[in-house]
Design a protein around this motif. Sequence first.
Motif, PDB file in Angstrom:
ATOM      1  N   ILE A 128       0.813  -1.132  -0.139  1.00 16.48           N
ATOM      2  CA  ILE A 128       0.293  -0.182   0.116  1.00 16.48           C
ATOM      3  C   ILE A 128       1.444   1.189  -0.275  1.00 16.48           C
ATOM      4  CG2 ILE A 128      -1.980   1.577   0.990  1.00 16.48           C
ATOM      5  CD1 ILE A 128      -2.633  -1.719   2.018  1.00 16.48           C
ATOM      6  N   ASP A 129       0.705   2.170  -1.017  1.00 15.60           N
ATOM      7  CA  ASP A 129       1.361   3.518  -0.925  1.00 15.60           C
ATOM      8  C   ASP A 129       0.873   4.492   0.230  1.00 15.60           C
ATOM      9  OD1 ASP A 129       2.344   5.729  -1.773  1.00 15.60           O
ATOM     10  OD2 ASP A 129       2.013   5.671  -3.543  1.00 15.60           O
ATOM     11  N   LEU A 130       1.112   4.492   0.798  1.00 17.67           N
ATOM     12  CA  LEU A 130       1.090   5.452   2.079  1.00 17.67           C
ATOM     13  C   LEU A 130       0.608   6.229   2.039  1.00 17.67           C
ATOM     14  CD1 LEU A 130       0.002   5.098   5.253  1.00 17.67           C
ATOM     15  CD2 LEU A 130       2.362   5.680   6.168  1.00 17.67           C
ATOM     16  N   LYS A 170      -0.585   8.134  -1.061  1.00 19.44           N
ATOM     17  CA  LYS A 170      -1.656   7.454  -2.020  1.00 19.44           C
ATOM     18  C   LYS A 170      -2.808   7.453  -0.871  1.00 19.44           C
ATOM     19  CE  LYS A 170      -4.278   8.371  -5.267  1.00 19.44           C
ATOM     20  NZ  LYS A 170      -4.558   9.045  -6.053  1.00 19.44           N
ATOM     21  N   ALA A 171      -2.571   6.725   0.606  1.00 13.13           N
ATOM     22  CA  ALA A 171      -3.602   6.235   0.959  1.00 13.13           C
ATOM     23  C   ALA A 171      -4.096   7.553   2.289  1.00 13.13           C
ATOM     24  CB  ALA A 171      -3.359   5.691   1.893  1.00 13.13           C
ATOM     25  N   LYS A 172      -2.495   8.265   2.406  1.00  3.75           N
ATOM     26  CA  LYS A 172      -3.033   9.458   3.222  1.00  3.75           C
ATOM     27  C   LYS A 172      -4.032  10.097   2.166  1.00  3.75           C
ATOM     28  CE  LYS A 172       0.978   9.287   5.990  1.00  3.75           C
ATOM     29  NZ  LYS A 172       2.253  10.423   6.917  1.00  3.75           N
ATOM     30  N   ILE A 194      -5.937   9.625   0.351  1.00  2.00           N
ATOM     31  CA  ILE A 194      -7.329   9.311   0.012  1.00  2.00           C
ATOM     32  C   ILE A 194      -7.759   9.883   1.663  1.00  2.00           C
ATOM     33  CG2 ILE A 194      -8.832   7.599   0.024  1.00  2.00           C
ATOM     34  CD1 ILE A 194      -6.621   5.879  -2.502  1.00  2.00           C
ATOM     35  N   GLY A 195      -7.479   9.502   2.793  1.00  2.00           N
ATOM     36  CA  GLY A 195      -8.133   9.976   3.639  1.00  2.00           C
ATOM     37  C   GLY A 195      -8.064  11.524   4.166  1.00  2.00           C
ATOM     38  N   PRO A 218      -2.160   2.327   7.098  1.00  4.05           N
ATOM     39  CA  PRO A 218      -3.903   2.484   6.269  1.00  4.05           C
ATOM     40  C   PRO A 218      -4.666   2.596   7.514  1.00  4.05           C
ATOM     41  CG  PRO A 218      -2.192   1.331   5.324  1.00  4.05           C
ATOM     42  CD  PRO A 218      -1.411   1.141   6.177  1.00  4.05           C
ATOM     43  N   ILE A 256      -4.985   5.432   9.066  1.00  5.31           N
ATOM     44  CA  ILE A 256      -5.319   6.598   8.366  1.00  5.31           C
ATOM     45  C   ILE A 256      -7.206   6.048   8.835  1.00  5.31           C
ATOM     46  CG2 ILE A 256      -6.656   7.575   6.386  1.00  5.31           C
ATOM     47  CD1 ILE A 256      -3.360   6.575   5.627  1.00  5.31           C
ATOM     48  N   LYS A 257      -7.622   4.522   8.620  1.00  8.86           N
ATOM     49  CA  LYS A 257      -9.002   4.542   8.959  1.00  8.86           C
ATOM     50  C   LYS A 257      -9.563   4.725  10.439  1.00  8.86           C
ATOM     51  CE  LYS A 257     -11.881   0.188   7.991  1.00  8.86           C
ATOM     52  NZ  LYS A 257     -12.337  -1.129   8.041  1.00  8.86           N
TER      53      LYS A 257
END
Length: 79
Positions: A4-6, A8-10, A12-13, A68, A71-72
């Motif tokens: 997971i690209d952290l 990119k996840a951030k 999105i978050g 991730p 973030i969730k």
Amino acid sequence: MITIDLNKAKQIGHELRRQQRAEELAPLDDVIAKQIPGKDLTGVEADRQAIRDRFADVQVAIDKATTPEEIKAALEVQP
């Protein structure tokens, strides 16, 4: 193996955080925009600021997240 690209996840978050904040602010923004008589605009503005403050904390939590799951968890904001 899935990675997971952290960053990119951030991103999105943060987008999800902005959407949540906008949904909570919408009714209050409507009151401010319409200048509805009989409404305590000072109280409405205080409510808006409380929402902004709460979501600022979420923003910091997302920025500090190292997984991730963190973030969730940050996005599970209680009104």
